[in-house]
Design a protein around this motif. Structure first.
Motif, PDB file in Angstrom:
ATOM      1  N   ASP A  62       0.789  -1.232   0.000  1.00 56.60           N
ATOM      2  CA  ASP A  62       0.000   0.000   0.000  1.00 56.60           C
ATOM      3  C   ASP A  62       0.821   1.282   0.000  1.00 56.60           C
ATOM      4  OD1 ASP A  62       1.054  -0.233   2.525  1.00 56.60           O
ATOM      5  OD2 ASP A  62      -0.822   0.139   3.573  1.00 56.60           O
ATOM      6  N   THR A  63       1.937   1.320  -0.726  1.00 55.72           N
ATOM      7  CA  THR A  63       2.744   2.546  -0.719  1.00 55.72           C
ATOM      8  C   THR A  63       2.295   3.569  -1.746  1.00 55.72           C
ATOM      9  OG1 THR A  63       4.364   1.652  -2.256  1.00 55.72           O
ATOM     10  CG2 THR A  63       4.818   1.375   0.107  1.00 55.72           C
ATOM     11  N   THR A  64       1.361   3.243  -2.626  1.00 57.10           N
ATOM     12  CA  THR A  64       1.058   4.147  -3.732  1.00 57.10           C
ATOM     13  C   THR A  64      -0.425   4.494  -3.926  1.00 57.10           C
ATOM     14  OG1 THR A  64       1.133   2.199  -5.152  1.00 57.10           O
ATOM     15  CG2 THR A  64       3.100   3.587  -5.106  1.00 57.10           C
ATOM     16  N   PRO A  65      -1.280   4.440  -2.911  1.00 55.23           N
ATOM     17  CA  PRO A  65      -2.688   4.771  -3.169  1.00 55.23           C
ATOM     18  C   PRO A  65      -2.894   6.233  -3.562  1.00 55.23           C
ATOM     19  CG  PRO A  65      -2.312   4.600  -0.820  1.00 55.23           C
ATOM     20  CD  PRO A  65      -1.054   4.130  -1.507  1.00 55.23           C
ATOM     21  N   GLY A  66      -1.974   7.105  -3.214  1.00 57.60           N
ATOM     22  CA  GLY A  66      -2.098   8.521  -3.547  1.00 57.60           C
ATOM     23  C   GLY A  66      -2.017   8.809  -5.036  1.00 57.60           C
ATOM     24  N   VAL A  67      -1.569   7.844  -5.835  1.00 58.54           N
ATOM     25  CA  VAL A  67      -1.521   8.019  -7.285  1.00 58.54           C
ATOM     26  C   VAL A  67      -2.448   7.034  -7.988  1.00 58.54           C
ATOM     27  CG1 VAL A  67       0.773   9.061  -7.371  1.00 58.54           C
ATOM     28  CG2 VAL A  67       0.540   6.564  -7.491  1.00 58.54           C
ATOM     29  N   GLY A  68      -3.345   6.415  -7.240  1.00 56.94           N
ATOM     30  CA  GLY A  68      -4.327   5.517  -7.843  1.00 56.94           C
ATOM     31  C   GLY A  68      -3.837   4.112  -8.079  1.00 56.94           C
ATOM     32  N   ILE A  69      -2.766   3.694  -7.417  1.00 63.53           N
ATOM     33  CA  ILE A  69      -2.280   2.320  -7.514  1.00 63.53           C
ATOM     34  C   ILE A  69      -2.601   1.640  -6.188  1.00 63.53           C
ATOM     35  CG2 ILE A  69      -0.306   0.806  -7.881  1.00 63.53           C
ATOM     36  CD1 ILE A  69       1.071   3.123  -9.346  1.00 63.53           C
ATOM     37  N   HIS A  70      -3.389   0.571  -6.268  1.00 66.74           N
ATOM     38  CA  HIS A  70      -3.877  -0.110  -5.074  1.00 66.74           C
ATOM     39  C   HIS A  70      -3.422  -1.563  -5.063  1.00 66.74           C
ATOM     40  CE1 HIS A  70      -6.385   3.404  -4.480  1.00 66.74           C
ATOM     41  NE2 HIS A  70      -6.704   3.314  -5.758  1.00 66.74           N
ATOM     42  N   PRO A  71      -3.476  -2.230  -3.907  1.00 70.13           N
ATOM     43  CA  PRO A  71      -3.116  -3.646  -3.868  1.00 70.13           C
ATOM     44  C   PRO A  71      -3.921  -4.441  -4.895  1.00 70.13           C
ATOM     45  CG  PRO A  71      -3.384  -2.799  -1.648  1.00 70.13           C
ATOM     46  CD  PRO A  71      -3.846  -1.718  -2.591  1.00 70.13           C
ATOM     47  N   ASP A  72      -3.262  -5.372  -5.557  1.00 70.36           N
ATOM     48  CA  ASP A  72      -3.810  -6.255  -6.588  1.00 70.36           C
ATOM     49  C   ASP A  72      -4.002  -5.580  -7.939  1.00 70.36           C
ATOM     50  OD1 ASP A  72      -3.801  -8.535  -5.003  1.00 70.36           O
ATOM     51  OD2 ASP A  72      -5.787  -8.093  -4.204  1.00 70.36           O
ATOM     52  N   HIS A 137       1.174   2.871 -16.922  1.00 68.50           N
ATOM     53  CA  HIS A 137      -0.275   2.699 -16.820  1.00 68.50           C
ATOM     54  C   HIS A 137      -0.611   1.874 -15.585  1.00 68.50           C
ATOM     55  CE1 HIS A 137       0.305   3.429 -21.146  1.00 68.50           C
ATOM     56  NE2 HIS A 137      -0.911   3.929 -21.128  1.00 68.50           N
ATOM     57  N   VAL A 138      -1.832   2.019 -15.127  1.00 68.37           N
ATOM     58  CA  VAL A 138      -2.367   1.226 -14.018  1.00 68.37           C
ATOM     59  C   VAL A 138      -3.659   0.592 -14.504  1.00 68.37           C
ATOM     60  CG1 VAL A 138      -3.229   1.261 -11.653  1.00 68.37           C
ATOM     61  CG2 VAL A 138      -1.440   2.857 -12.338  1.00 68.37           C
ATOM     62  N   ILE A 139      -3.837  -0.675 -14.209  1.00 67.50           N
ATOM     63  CA  ILE A 139      -5.062  -1.374 -14.574  1.00 67.50           C
ATOM     64  C   ILE A 139      -5.705  -1.878 -13.290  1.00 67.50           C
ATOM     65  CG2 ILE A 139      -6.066  -3.270 -15.896  1.00 67.50           C
ATOM     66  CD1 ILE A 139      -3.444  -3.198 -17.601  1.00 67.50           C
ATOM     67  N   HIS A 140      -6.895  -1.393 -13.009  1.00 66.27           N
ATOM     68  CA  HIS A 140      -7.600  -1.898 -11.830  1.00 66.27           C
ATOM     69  C   HIS A 140      -9.108  -1.859 -12.048  1.00 66.27           C
ATOM     70  CE1 HIS A 140      -7.449   2.470 -10.744  1.00 66.27           C
ATOM     71  NE2 HIS A 140      -8.684   2.220 -10.364  1.00 66.27           N
ATOM     72  N   PRO A 141      -9.801  -2.774 -11.396  1.00 66.73           N
ATOM     73  CA  PRO A 141     -11.256  -2.787 -11.534  1.00 66.73           C
ATOM     74  C   PRO A 141     -11.878  -1.691 -10.680  1.00 66.73           C
ATOM     75  CG  PRO A 141     -10.567  -4.508 -10.029  1.00 66.73           C
ATOM     76  CD  PRO A 141      -9.310  -3.875 -10.574  1.00 66.73           C
ATOM     77  N   LEU A 142     -13.031  -1.221 -11.106  1.00 68.41           N
ATOM     78  CA  LEU A 142     -13.757  -0.261 -10.273  1.00 68.41           C
ATOM     79  C   LEU A 142     -14.481  -0.961  -9.133  1.00 68.41           C
ATOM     80  CD1 LEU A 142     -15.195   2.184 -12.945  1.00 68.41           C
ATOM     81  CD2 LEU A 142     -13.215   2.480 -11.449  1.00 68.41           C
ATOM     82  N   PHE A 143     -14.811  -2.222  -9.341  1.00 68.99           N
ATOM     83  CA  PHE A 143     -15.475  -3.007  -8.310  1.00 68.99           C
ATOM     84  C   PHE A 143     -14.676  -4.267  -8.082  1.00 68.99           C
ATOM     85  CE2 PHE A 143     -18.719  -0.693 -10.663  1.00 68.99           C
ATOM     86  CZ  PHE A 143     -19.295   0.047  -9.635  1.00 68.99           C
ATOM     87  N   ARG A 144     -14.376  -4.554  -6.843  1.00 68.61           N
ATOM     88  CA  ARG A 144     -13.625  -5.765  -6.500  1.00 68.61           C
ATOM     89  C   ARG A 144     -14.610  -6.824  -6.026  1.00 68.61           C
ATOM     90  NH1 ARG A 144      -8.212  -4.667  -7.426  1.00 68.61           N
ATOM     91  NH2 ARG A 144      -7.681  -2.556  -6.873  1.00 68.61           N
ATOM     92  N   LYS A 145     -14.318  -8.086  -6.354  1.00 74.41           N
ATOM     93  CA  LYS A 145     -15.148  -9.178  -5.877  1.00 74.41           C
ATOM     94  C   LYS A 145     -14.993  -9.305  -4.374  1.00 74.41           C
ATOM     95  CE  LYS A 145     -14.852 -11.993 -10.018  1.00 74.41           C
ATOM     96  NZ  LYS A 145     -14.416 -13.280 -10.559  1.00 74.41           N
ATOM     97  N   ARG A 146     -16.100  -9.517  -3.706  1.00 70.68           N
ATOM     98  CA  ARG A 146     -16.042  -9.774  -2.274  1.00 70.68           C
ATOM     99  C   ARG A 146     -16.011 -11.281  -2.078  1.00 70.68           C
ATOM    100  NH1 ARG A 146     -20.931  -6.533   0.061  1.00 70.68           N
ATOM    101  NH2 ARG A 146     -21.628  -6.462  -2.084  1.00 70.68           N
ATOM    102  N   SER A 147     -15.123 -11.755  -1.221  1.00 69.17           N
ATOM    103  CA  SER A 147     -15.018 -13.197  -1.014  1.00 69.17           C
ATOM    104  C   SER A 147     -16.305 -13.719  -0.396  1.00 69.17           C
ATOM    105  CB  SER A 147     -13.818 -13.516  -0.125  1.00 69.17           C
ATOM    106  OG  SER A 147     -13.952 -12.871   1.114  1.00 69.17           O
ATOM    107  N   GLY A 148     -16.727 -14.891  -0.879  1.00 68.96           N
ATOM    108  CA  GLY A 148     -17.922 -15.529  -0.344  1.00 68.96           C
ATOM    109  C   GLY A 148     -19.219 -14.987  -0.904  1.00 68.96           C
ATOM    110  N   VAL A 149     -19.159 -14.019  -1.824  1.00 67.27           N
ATOM    111  CA  VAL A 149     -20.358 -13.442  -2.403  1.00 67.27           C
ATOM    112  C   VAL A 149     -20.427 -13.858  -3.859  1.00 67.27           C
ATOM    113  CG1 VAL A 149     -21.567 -11.311  -2.962  1.00 67.27           C
ATOM    114  CG2 VAL A 149     -20.269 -11.468  -0.852  1.00 67.27           C
ATOM    115  N   ALA A 150     -21.578 -14.345  -4.291  1.00 63.33           N
ATOM    116  CA  ALA A 150     -21.720 -14.801  -5.677  1.00 63.33           C
ATOM    117  C   ALA A 150     -21.940 -13.636  -6.608  1.00 63.33           C
ATOM    118  CB  ALA A 150     -22.862 -15.783  -5.797  1.00 63.33           C
TER     119      ALA A 150
END
Length: 150
Positions: A62-72, A137-150
């Motif tokens: 988590d060192t880069t959330p300030g530039v829009g780079i998030h875990p995964d 470039h950064v590639i990330h989803p706008l919505f992340r899957k929640r574990s255990g949710v279909a």
């Protein structure tokens, strides 16, 4: 610190071409209906303009959330670009890869985490540092899957 998981280069058979609408898409008021695509975007060319020197890496940490780079998130890293002040870079410091903002002034260089919990890393001549590549470039989803949710 952010760690990286590297992926092999994309094969030519996996190239992706997508339709692109050339009309602007405002982030405020909607536009009237849009017709068919005006051109085709070669996503491979857009992200990997220099495929021999470009790769994907998945960010862990988590060192880069300030530039829009998030875990995964995936980052596109170009090793042919020359890093300069303000670039987000993949640095290899004492054998470990990490993602930071490069800061440079005459006679001084440091790596800046863009997360609020980390102090800047001042780089001295004795540091074992290699600037491995520039994040383009950064590639990330706008919505992340929640574990255990279909």
């Amino acid at each position: 610190m952010a760690e990286l998981v590297f992926f092999s280069p994309i094969k030519a058979a996996q190239l992706t071409r997508l339709p692109v609408f050339t009309c602007p898409v405002p982030a405020g008021f909607p536009l009237p209906g849009v017709g068919p695509a005006d051109e085709i975007l070669d996503l491979h060319q857009y992200l990997f303009g220099q495929p021999a020197s470009t790769c994907l890496a998945r960010v862990v940490g988590d060192t880069t959330p300030g530039v829009g780079i998030h875990p995964d998130d995936f980052i596109v890293v170009n090793r042919a670009l020359t890093p300069s002040d303000g670039h987000i870079v993949v640095a290899v410091l004492n054998g470990a890869h990490s993602v930071h903002r490069l800061r440079q002034e005459p006679g001084r260089r440091w790596l800046e985490a863009v997360g609020e919990h980390y102090a800047p890393l001042e780089l001295h001549a004795a540091c074992d540092l290699r600037l491995w590549g520039v994040v383009t470039h950064v590639i990330h989803p706008l919505f992340r899957k929640r574990s255990g949710v279909a």
